[in-house]
Design an enzyme around this catalytic site. Sequence first.
Site, PDB file in Angstrom:
ATOM      1  N   PHE A  72      -8.045  77.940  -6.505  1.00  0.00           N
ATOM      2  CA  PHE A  72      -7.780  78.979  -5.497  1.00  0.00           C
ATOM      3  C   PHE A  72      -9.048  79.429  -4.781  1.00  0.00           C
ATOM      4  CE2 PHE A  72      -4.588  79.795  -8.971  1.00  0.00           C
ATOM      5  CZ  PHE A  72      -3.565  79.091  -8.365  1.00  0.00           C
ATOM      6  N   PRO A 105       8.008  67.760   2.393  1.00  0.00           N
ATOM      7  CA  PRO A 105       8.570  69.123   2.360  1.00  0.00           C
ATOM      8  C   PRO A 105       8.658  69.699   0.947  1.00  0.00           C
ATOM      9  CG  PRO A 105       9.900  67.680   3.750  1.00  0.00           C
ATOM     10  CD  PRO A 105       8.884  66.798   3.064  1.00  0.00           C
ATOM     11  N   THR A 129       6.562  69.130  -1.832  1.00  0.00           N
ATOM     12  CA  THR A 129       5.274  69.657  -2.312  1.00  0.00           C
ATOM     13  C   THR A 129       4.783  70.787  -1.395  1.00  0.00           C
ATOM     14  OG1 THR A 129       4.140  67.859  -1.151  1.00  0.00           O
ATOM     15  CG2 THR A 129       4.529  67.557  -3.492  1.00  0.00           C
ATOM     16  N   GLN A 165       3.914  74.654  -2.402  1.00  0.00           N
ATOM     17  CA  GLN A 165       2.670  75.350  -2.108  1.00  0.00           C
ATOM     18  C   GLN A 165       2.944  76.734  -1.526  1.00  0.00           C
ATOM     19  OE1 GLN A 165      -0.078  73.062   0.257  1.00  0.00           O
ATOM     20  NE2 GLN A 165      -1.772  74.181  -0.635  1.00  0.00           N
ATOM     21  N   GLY A 198      -2.078  72.311   7.964  1.00  0.00           N
ATOM     22  CA  GLY A 198      -2.579  72.723   6.637  1.00  0.00           C
ATOM     23  C   GLY A 198      -2.003  74.076   6.289  1.00  0.00           C
ATOM     24  N   GLY A 201      -2.303  75.716   2.890  1.00  0.00           N
ATOM     25  CA  GLY A 201      -2.703  76.295   1.610  1.00  0.00           C
ATOM     26  C   GLY A 201      -2.942  77.798   1.665  1.00  0.00           C
ATOM     27  N   GLU A 202      -3.554  78.275   2.732  1.00  0.00           N
ATOM     28  CA  GLU A 202      -3.917  79.699   2.779  1.00  0.00           C
ATOM     29  C   GLU A 202      -2.827  80.537   3.432  1.00  0.00           C
ATOM     30  OE1 GLU A 202      -7.266  79.885   1.643  1.00  0.00           O
ATOM     31  OE2 GLU A 202      -7.712  77.768   1.944  1.00  0.00           O
TER      32      GLU A 202
HETATM   33 MO1  MOS Z   1      -9.335  77.965  -0.469  1.00  0.00          MO
HETATM   34  S1  MOS Z   1      -9.858  79.934  -0.894  1.00  0.00           S
HETATM   35  O1  MOS Z   1     -10.461  77.549   0.773  1.00  0.00           O
HETATM   36  O2  MOS Z   1      -9.671  77.143  -1.934  1.00  0.00           O
END
Ligand code: MOS
Length: 734
Positions: free
Chosen positions: A236, A629, A631, A635, A698, A700-701
């Site tokens: 993270f 879709p 995975t 996330q 992307g 993730g955030e």
């Molecule tokens: Mo993310 S906080 O860039 O691993």
Amino acid sequence: MTTATEAAGLVGADVDRVDGPSKVTGAARYPADFGLENLAYAVLVQSTVAAGRIRRMATAAAETAPGVLTVITHRNAPRLARAPGGLGIGPPPPLQDDRVVHHGQHIAVVVAQTLEQAAAAARLVETDYETAEPLLDLDDPRAERVDNAAGRDVFRGDVAAGLAAAEVIVAATYTTPAQTNNPLGLFATIASWDGDLLTVHDSTQGPAFARSALAVAFGLPESAVRVLAPFVGGAFGAGLRTWPHVVLAALAARMADRPVKLVLSRAQMFTSVGYRPPTVQHLTLGARRTGEVVAIDHQGTEPTALEDDYAESLTRATAVLYDCPNLSGRTRQVRLNVACPTWMRGPGEAPGVFALECALDELACELGTDPVELRLRNYAEVHPQTGRPWSSKALRACYEKGADRFGWARRTPAPRSMRNGRLLVGYGMASAYYGYVQAPCQARASLGRDGLAVVRSAATDIGPGTYTVMTQVAADALGLPLDRVRFELGDSTMPPAPLQGGSGLTAALSSAVHTACRELLRVFVDLAAGSPASPLYGCGVQDVTAADGRISPVHASGAVPGETYADILGRHELAELSADGASARRRDLDAEPGIFAAKFAEVEVDPDLGLVRVRRFVAAVDGGRILNPKTAASQIIGGTAGGIGMALLEQTVSDPRTGRIANATFSDYLVAVNADVPDIDVIFVGEPDPMNPIGVKGIGEVAIVGVAPAIANAVFHATGQRIRSLPITVEQLL
Ligand code: MOS
């Protein structure tokens, strides 16, 4: 097994994790799992004061304890160089002098034959300090203030004039606590030396970056360092830097002349690998009665370390989410005697958007406007700071599809107006943005006589599904079934990849993998094209299709089946062929990249107990092209769970007098567990983004951004109580 027709649609398919079986059977090896011969164990000793000097250290008892190989302190540690970080400067090297700058600073490392011996001996190290009054408060007048160190403050128009002309003003202060990344996998380093060659297994989000940092620290050429991280148990953001304990593990191995394993304890995870800094944010919005926001003033303050640098830019999303002519966004750092904060999922945006989107909700209440409608009224059709178009933006569709799926129309505007039995029901929403980074990336693809393609890049997969998605991209590009492709990562000797961070790896790596695989196909076709015996005789790569392991001329009828990769290798008596691919963000597009989402939360609040439960959550996300879709939704679900923790549970509490973290355990630092997390509905909208050939943005955030304000706004709608300080606890609601 995948058939040819399935292979044609591999990208974008709900493929199960290719590394799933190895994870559930325990075959996947995480950094702590590598048992080297003659392995010794290192245990850290950490300072019990936050500021001052080490006056005396008594190490004789530890040095003579059973099994102890060496005790390293600032008195016998060699000089180590400070590395440039992958992002900004690296942390100061450990054990270089007698100064203590934060509670929990590593002040010694004990190496022994067994872990138990090292742990027992570490307790025998006695330290006397000459203590100083620590700087622990953001308001301490002695503390140094850092202005716009990272150059990320943002201004446009005239905020004072905009606010003066506004018909409605909302001004409030929001605070967020320190929160600790707390991946489940304890960070571990195993280091071994072979002469001047250093090999390290490490919990890192970027093996190539860790290699550079270690090479600088020890004055070695990069070629003398190898960093391995095939599996990492989450991070993270905590694995984006090479922290002092990694250097210490390598130093311990050198001084003990043995391979050394160092695993941080859970308590050490709170002081050794960063955390999301606490913030104080002042937000002032000026608007017209019609809902048009005419001025935004967003000022944030957060701590950073005394001798290290981390700056979390709180106003990046504020600057771009709405079409507002007058804006000031500033974040100040205050240097304190604290461990260095770091990136933690959605860095900057996660706390920054909490303040912004709660303020928008307050404005919607003030104006009597629906919160979604207010956001649509201020929709930024172009990038509001630069005036350039977005490379792609489907935030409007996020609002519309998200609201529709959630049933937002059922919301009655007045606070406390919705109930489920005796429980108060609240609906809240928030926008989300993340400014992702796509850094240059390389990959190499090889294919041998066995027909198996192996694609490699020095990336990591800290959990999002990189192994799986890159296997899909490679199989698609080469026209192979999934089980004929193996994707390998997590080794600094592989072609360089960026950090798995900033929501940027999938875009960078999938583009590099695709390019390498298409180049490999071209190499095969060029070879076959010269052979009259080949069905591909005279073909260029544009004249063929590749499917189910066969390369066929496009003009061929079903009767001309083309040939396999292995056929071509066999004819030319070659063992294998390889090709390289590289990617970079397009610079020729006159456009701004951005990732967007809309989040919708339903909460129930017990009016007597103040207990908040999130009952439903809808996340509508514009992440560009979604490669898998299943995975990708996982996330978003994980990020939402993190957002629920951020909103309702997580806070790292320090003693205000000593700086000691008071809740450095999983029984005291509460993360969201299954009972806290309802069904999460994930919707993907939007189109492939033209910034890279794959069309990926992307996610993730953006998964966590907007979750906490959606929940906080729902709590207000349920209760009429505006809680501006996270986490929202029973105590605050009663
Ligand atoms: Mo993310 S906080 O860039 O691993």
